[in-house]
Design a protein around this motif. Structure first.
Motif: not given
Lengths: 241, 295
Positions: A101-103, A153, A98, B167, A105, B181-184, B164, B171
């Motif tokens: 997966l969020l990496g 990630r 997970e 999730l 996103y 940093v993952v782009g959220i 999504k 996060a």
């Protein structure tokens, strides 16, 4: 060699406290550049400001020729830049997969796995250990595994520019060196542009093309790896030689 | 009424009410869990939901069950309307700022309701069948309200664990900087979480009105806020499942103590029930400072 990342006269800080006092640097495309300096020099703030987590007060951040100074972090990720932050900042209660997966996103949707399947198998190839532990919560991994996950990630977003804040922190020296070697390979094989802040100076310098030395929010010295490696004052201050 | 029936009836009504308390607290918990702010105006949003059901029923004869989508929509819009100009500015501010801001939001809704609809107590009567369960006769409307509450909980669960968006919300809860940093788009996640939280809260006000269609007035929110706090803290702030279980326990407790206290002469059962509820909270906090289900 083209410009991967250019920073011009960057100033920023927290609240009233200014930390960066006009930092300029240049990272060539597909090169590895390292920023050295004592604790409190502003290295972490520099990376956070480049990424946009801290708002720049003054100056510019230019990504492959495009001014991205005020582009928010999530959009920078979509454009191909990401940060492996200090302390890894994983999602401890989520599984390894997970987290990965969020990496991805910015590219995933609930219905289609196409956007990340290939990136995922690449990361698992790079870190077979993560595949073994895919269903495990990230918080239960060892320090080295967590660092692999943090890098994995970041790679999931398929960045062209990767910023890393002390990836070897808290790791056994042998693992720390492995991690930095791995980054060096990524740069060579995938043409990643890497800006690295590192305490493990010997290992970082061995692999870097160019180095900056930062103190009290400004760059005080810069040069090709060999020049920095043989600089007497740097050898004394940072390498303990 | 035979004693056994009294016991069954008390427990049954308590559990049904508790399910509604549970969903009424879920919105508060969601907002606290994600934005780390305590919505002191919580009960006022529930009041809006109660009026929504009341007015649709009274003016248009709309089946109260069908007012639920309207409550959800009104709540979602109210959430966004308050998020961008107000809530967003106080997320990173000291707690006092967010407490005052949400308190003000509650007052605003309360006084707007009073100006629009006066401070009269209102109620409606929705004629539905009574069912026999284990020798106890029970209003179908109360069963329906509890059933809808469970449905809302399911909806909440699906959003949280099967999408999504869910999730991304989890996060952000676990590591805001990691999420960046993952782009959220963390600001957007805050806006949506607040909006969903308020939507569930307003809808729970509708459910309360279906369960008990009397006593609807602009100031009904105060006690609802207090109860939601007790339940949220019992369940462990930020834990939605915990809030739900604590809600059921609280409903059971409230009903049982009400029935027991009614039998004692010279006691005002409603007032004493609240007193005992807060005493219970104190004891729980002394024994388990993070709530019954908090970690």
């Amino acid at each position: 060699m083209g410009e991967g990342l250019v920073v011009e006269g960057l100033e920023s800080g927290y609240g009233e406290m200014q930390v960066l006092w006009g930092v300029s640097l240049r990272v060539n495309r597909a090169s590895m550049t390292v920023v050295l300096g004592p604790n409190g020099a502003g290295k972490t703030t520099l990376l956070r400001t480049i990424m946009g987590i801290n708002k720049p007060w003054k100056g510019k951040v230019i990504m492959e020729g495009e001014d991205v100074t005020f582009v928010p972090p999530h959009e920078k990720v979509a454009r191909g830049m990401t940060l492996v932050p200090e302390g890894r900042r994983l999602f401890p209660e989520l599984t390894v997969e997970e987290n990965l997966l969020l990496g991805a996103y910015t590219r995933i949707s609930t219905r289609s796995t196409a956007g990340y399947r290939e990136a995922l198998s690449q990361v698992y190839e790079l870190f077979p250990r993560l595949r073994e532990r895919r269903g495990q919560k990230a918080g239960t991994l060892s320090g080295g595994e967590q660092q692999m996950l943090a890098i994995g990630r970041a790679l999931m977003s398929e960045p062209r520019i990767l910023l890393l804040d002390e990836p070897s922190q808290g790791l056994a020296p042998k693992i720390a060196i492995q991690i930095i070697d791995l980054l060096s390979n990524l740069r060579r094989e995938r043409g990643l542009t890497i800006l690295l802040v590192e305490q493990n100076i010997a290992a970082a310098l061995k692999n870097a093309d160019y180095a900056y030395v930062m103190e009290q929010g400004v760059i005080i010295k810069e040069g090709e790896r060999d020049k920095i490696l043989h600089d007497e004052s740097i050898r004394q201050a940072y390498l303990g030689l | 009424m035979p004693f056994a029936d009294l016991v069954v009836g008390t427990l049954l009504y308590g559990a049904l009410l508790g399910v509604i308390y549970g969903i009424a607290t879920a919105g508060l918990s969601l907002i606290f869990g994600v934005l780390k702010i305590v919505n002191v105006g919580h009960g006022a949003f529930m009041m809006i939901g109660a009026y929504t059901t009341y007015w649709f029923f009274t003016l248009y004869g709309l089946n109260p069950v069908l007012s639920l989508p309207f409550s959800l929509a009104i709540g979602a819009l109210l959430g966004l309307a308050f998020y961008y100009p107000v809530v967003r500015r106080v997320i990173d501010a000291p707690e006092m700022a967010s407490l005052l801001a949400t308190f003000a939001m509650g007052l605003l809704l309360q006084e707007a309701a009073r100006m629009a609809w006066t401070s009269d107590y209102r109620g409606f009567s929705w004629e539905v069948a009574r069912l026999e369960i284990g020798g106890v006769s029970i209003y179908a409307s109360k069963l329906i309200a509890a059933g809808l509450a469970l449905l809302l909980l399911l909806f909440h669960y699906v959003v949280f664990y099967r999408t999504k968006l869910g999730l991304a919300i989890r996060a952000v809860v676990q590591d805001r900087e990691g999420a960046l940093v993952v782009g959220i788009n963390v600001d957007r996640i805050y806006a949506l979480s607040f909006s969903i939280g308020i939507a569930i809260t307003v809808a729970s006000g509708s459910l309360l009105a279906i369960y008990n269609p009397v006593g609807i007035n602009p100031y009904m929110g105060a006690i609802l806020t207090l109860k939601a706090f007790v339940i949220a803290v019992m369940g462990g702030l930020g834990s939605i499942g915990g809030a739900f279980i604590a809600g059921v326990l609280f409903g059971l407790f409230e009903n049982v103590s009400y029935v027991v206290l009614t039998g004692i002469e010279g006691v005002q059962p409603l007032v004493l029930t609240r007193f005992i509820a807060f005493t219970l909270l104190l004891v729980i906090l002394l024994v388990r400072p993070k709530g019954l289900f908090g970690r």
